[in-house]
Write a protein that holds these residues in place. Structure first.
Motif, PDB file in Angstrom:
ATOM      1  N   GLU A 194     -55.720 -24.148  42.633  1.00 35.73           N
ATOM      2  CA  GLU A 194     -54.629 -24.418  43.572  1.00 35.73           C
ATOM      3  C   GLU A 194     -55.127 -25.418  44.601  1.00 35.73           C
ATOM      4  N   VAL A 199     -54.355 -27.416  48.188  1.00 31.87           N
ATOM      5  CA  VAL A 199     -53.558 -27.206  49.395  1.00 31.87           C
ATOM      6  C   VAL A 199     -53.898 -28.259  50.443  1.00 31.87           C
ATOM      7  N   ASP A 257     -49.557 -26.051  54.416  1.00 32.68           N
ATOM      8  CA  ASP A 257     -49.379 -25.075  53.335  1.00 32.68           C
ATOM      9  C   ASP A 257     -49.792 -23.689  53.812  1.00 32.68           C
ATOM     10  N   GLN A 286     -52.850 -20.105  56.986  1.00 33.57           N
ATOM     11  CA  GLN A 286     -52.329 -21.445  57.220  1.00 33.57           C
ATOM     12  C   GLN A 286     -53.439 -22.447  56.928  1.00 33.57           C
TER      13      GLN A 286
END
Length: 255
Positions: A91, A93, A97, A109
Motif C-alpha cells: 500500500e 500512501v 491519507d 494520518q
C-alpha cells in the motif's frame, strides 16, 4: 490505547512494535532487521498485521522480505513517492491519507516529511507520532536528498501537532544530539537538565524515547530557529537561514 515497545536493532535503531493486551495482532514500524521482530512476535504470541515504513533507507526496510515470507498477508504501508525504492510495499500512501488499522480500532494520518529523503513520511494518531529520521530528540535528520527549507518545513508541520504528542523516532541519538545542542545554546538550563535526565536513562540501559513535542520545543535547536536571540547570535535574519547553518554545523560536529 496502544502498548508500544522498542526493539533494539543494529547499533542504535529502534523498531517500534504496536500491540494491545487482548489483541492477537501486532504492527511494526521501520523494521530494518527481521530477527528481533520475529523473536518479539513469538515471545508475545502475536501475528504480524501490518508494517509501517517511513522511508527507503535499508536500516528501516531491510527486514521486509523475511517478515513477508513469514507473514505472506502482512500489509506493508509506505511512501508512494518512494515505491520504486521499496518494491515490497503493498500500500502506497501520501499526505492526507488515512491508514485504517481495523483490529486496533485505530487510524493513522499520513504526513509528508521531505528532507532526510525526498519521499519521507510520518504516521500520526493522537498522541502517537512515528517520524522516522525527520525529528530526533534534540536533533533532526541529515539532508541526504532534500533541502534545508524542505526539512525545516517538515519540522514545522510536526511542531503544529499538540504539545503532548509522543515522538517515536528510530534512532538512539539523543546524547550525541544534546552535546551539540549545548554548544548552540550553552545557557539553556532546561537543556542541561534534560541532558542529565537522559544520561541517567542510558546508564540504566533505558531508551531516551519517546520524547514529546513540548520538551523538544524547549531543548531542540532545530525547533528553535524562530527564536530571535538565537538568530542574532548566529547572525541570521530568518528561521530557514539559521536552520541551514545549524544543520551544516551539526554535520561537522565531533561529539
Amino acid at each position: 490505547m496502544l502498548t508500544i515497545s522498542p526493539l533494539a536493532a543494529f547499533e542504535d535503531n529502534y523498531i517500534w512494535c504496536l500491540c494491545q493486551p487482548a489483541n492477537p495482532f501486532c504492527v511494526v514500524v521501520d523494521p530494518g532487521d527481521a530477527k528481533p521482530v520475529l523473536a518479539f512476535l513469538q515471545r508475545k504470541q502475536k501475528s504480524l498485521y501490518a508494517i509501517l515504513i517511513t522511508h527507503h533507507h535499508p536500516d528501516h526496510t531491510g527486514g521486509l522480505a523475511e517478515l513477508q515470507q513469514a507473514w505472506p498477508d502482512v500489509r506493508i504501508i509506505g511512501p508512494a513517492a518512494e515505491k520504486a525504492k521499496i518494491p515490497l510495499l503493498t500500500e502506497q500512501v501520501q499526505q492526507g491519507d488515512m491508514v485504517e488499522l481495523t483490529p486496533f480500532n485505530t487510524q493513522f494520518q499520513v504526513i509528508d516529511l521531505p528532507g532526510h529523503t525526498h519521499g519521507h513520511i510520518g504516521f500520526y494518531s493522537e498522541p502517537y507520532l512515528f517520524c522516522g529520521d525527520t525529528l530526533f530528540s534534540a536533533g533532526c535528520g541529515r539532508l541526504f536528498e532534500g533541502t534545508p527549507a524542505q526539512l525545516h518545513n517538515s519540522l514545522q508541520k510536526l511542531t503544529a501537532l499538540p504539545a503532548d504528542t509522543e515522538v517515536y523516532c528510530t534512532h538512539e541519538y539523543t546524547l550525541a544530539n544534546l552535546r551539540f545542542a549545548l554548544t548552540v545554546e550553552p545557557d539553556n538550563q532546561l537543556l542541561a537538565d534534560y541532558q542529565q535526565h537522559c544520561q541517567q536513562l542510558r546508564q540504566q540501559n533505558k531508551p531516551t524515547l519517546p520524547t514529546n513535542l513540548a520538551t523538544e520545543q524547549q531543548i531542540n535547536p532545530f525547533l528553535r530557529c524562530e527564536n530571535n536571540s538565537l538568530q542574532q547570535r548566529y547572525q541570521q535574519d530568518s528561521a530557514v537561514g539559521l536552520f541551514s547553518q545549524l544543520r551544516a554545523m551539526k554535520d561537522q560536529f565531533k561529539s
